[in-house]
Design a protein around this motif. Structure first.
Motif, short mmCIF file in Angstrom:
data_model
loop_
_atom_site.label_atom_id
_atom_site.label_comp_id
_atom_site.label_asym_id
_atom_site.label_seq_id
_atom_site.Cartn_x
_atom_site.Cartn_y
_atom_site.Cartn_z
N ILE A 183 2.18 -3.70 9.49
CA ILE A 183 1.92 -2.26 9.49
C ILE A 183 3.19 -1.47 9.22
N ALA A 184 4.31 -1.94 9.73
CA ALA A 184 5.58 -1.22 9.54
C ALA A 184 5.96 -1.15 8.08
N LYS A 185 5.61 -2.20 7.31
CA LYS A 185 5.97 -2.24 5.89
C LYS A 185 4.83 -1.78 4.98
N VAL A 234 -12.37 -13.40 -0.72
CA VAL A 234 -11.59 -14.53 -0.23
C VAL A 234 -11.23 -14.36 1.25
N ALA A 235 -10.67 -13.21 1.59
CA ALA A 235 -10.23 -13.00 2.96
C ALA A 235 -10.15 -11.52 3.25
N THR A 236 -10.43 -11.15 4.51
CA THR A 236 -10.31 -9.77 4.93
C THR A 236 -9.62 -9.69 6.28
N VAL A 237 -8.98 -8.55 6.52
CA VAL A 237 -8.42 -8.25 7.84
C VAL A 237 -8.77 -6.81 8.15
N THR A 238 -9.29 -6.58 9.35
CA THR A 238 -9.69 -5.23 9.74
C THR A 238 -8.54 -4.48 10.40
N ASN A 239 -8.78 -3.20 10.62
CA ASN A 239 -7.78 -2.37 11.29
C ASN A 239 -7.47 -2.92 12.67
N GLY A 240 -8.45 -3.56 13.28
CA GLY A 240 -8.25 -4.14 14.60
C GLY A 240 -7.62 -5.51 14.58
N GLY A 241 -7.39 -6.06 13.39
CA GLY A 241 -6.74 -7.35 13.29
C GLY A 241 -7.68 -8.53 13.14
N GLN A 268 -10.14 -0.44 2.12
CA GLN A 268 -11.08 0.65 2.37
C GLN A 268 -10.38 1.70 3.22
N GLU A 269 -10.33 2.91 2.71
CA GLU A 269 -9.69 4.00 3.42
C GLU A 269 -10.55 4.37 4.63
N LEU A 270 -9.89 4.61 5.76
CA LEU A 270 -10.59 4.82 7.03
C LEU A 270 -11.43 6.09 7.01
N LEU A 271 -10.86 7.20 6.60
CA LEU A 271 -11.56 8.48 6.71
C LEU A 271 -12.63 8.67 5.63
N SER A 272 -12.32 8.27 4.40
CA SER A 272 -13.23 8.53 3.30
C SER A 272 -14.18 7.37 3.02
N SER A 273 -13.85 6.19 3.53
CA SER A 273 -14.58 4.94 3.25
C SER A 273 -14.52 4.56 1.78
N ARG A 274 -13.62 5.15 1.02
CA ARG A 274 -13.46 4.77 -0.39
C ARG A 274 -12.75 3.43 -0.48
N TRP A 275 -13.07 2.69 -1.55
CA TRP A 275 -12.46 1.40 -1.80
C TRP A 275 -11.42 1.54 -2.91
N TYR A 276 -10.32 0.86 -2.74
CA TYR A 276 -9.26 0.86 -3.73
C TYR A 276 -8.88 -0.58 -4.05
N ALA A 299 0.84 -1.20 0.00
CA ALA A 299 0.00 0.00 0.00
C ALA A 299 0.87 1.26 0.00
N SER A 300 0.39 2.30 -0.67
CA SER A 300 1.16 3.54 -0.76
C SER A 300 1.01 4.39 0.49
N GLU A 301 0.02 4.06 1.33
CA GLU A 301 -0.21 4.81 2.55
C GLU A 301 -0.06 3.88 3.75
N SER A 302 0.08 4.48 4.91
CA SER A 302 0.18 3.69 6.13
C SER A 302 -1.10 2.87 6.31
N LEU A 303 -0.93 1.63 6.75
CA LEU A 303 -2.09 0.78 6.99
C LEU A 303 -2.94 1.31 8.14
N ARG A 304 -2.42 2.25 8.89
CA ARG A 304 -3.22 2.86 9.95
C ARG A 304 -4.32 3.74 9.37
N THR A 305 -4.21 4.10 8.08
CA THR A 305 -5.25 4.89 7.42
C THR A 305 -6.27 4.00 6.71
N VAL A 306 -6.09 2.69 6.85
CA VAL A 306 -6.94 1.72 6.16
C VAL A 306 -7.83 1.02 7.16
#
Length: 117
Positions: A73-75, A48-55, A98-106, A24-31
């Motif tokens: 997250i570091a990478k 197939v599979a998902t992982v949330t911000n909370g893990g 899904q971006e956290l602030l905008s809820s947009r999907w990429y 990802a081009s942005e920090s995963l903390r924004t996802v």
């Protein structure tokens, strides 16, 4: 805007393993959510599979016990470890987020996984 780059696909024999990566081009903390979907020729796209911000993770019934999603997250990367692959797992795999602030999907550009019998 989040840019995603899929990699790691390839050709493998049934029973083999592959690991997909999604950079990802942005920090995963924004996802909020990251994951993979797949689409085989003539079939609908399947989550197939998902992982949330909370893990928290979630898997399609067809891959439970064989696939594992994780993130570093570091990478700014997420991974899909695929074991015990079957021919029916053959598809183009797309990373999404899904971006956290905008809820947009990429979406990533996709990576081909082919499992031979």
């Amino acid at each position: 805007q989040v840019q995603l780059v899929d990699s790691g696909g390839g050709l493998v024999q049934a029973g083999g393993s592959l690991r997909l990566s999604c950079a990802a081009s942005e920090s995963l903390r924004t996802v909020n959510v990251m994951g993979w979907s797949r689409q085989a020729p003539g079939k609908q796209r399947e989550l197939v599979a998902t992982v949330t911000n909370g893990g928290s993770t979630n898997y399609a019934n067809s891959v439970k016990g064989r696939f594992t999603i994780s993130r570093d997250i570091a990478k700014n990367e997420a991974y899909l470890q695929m074991n015990s692959l079957k021919p029916e797992d053959s598809a183009v795999y797309y990373c999404y987020a899904q971006e956290l602030l905008s809820s947009r999907w990429y979406w990533g550009q996709g990576t081909q996984v082919t499992v031979s019998s």
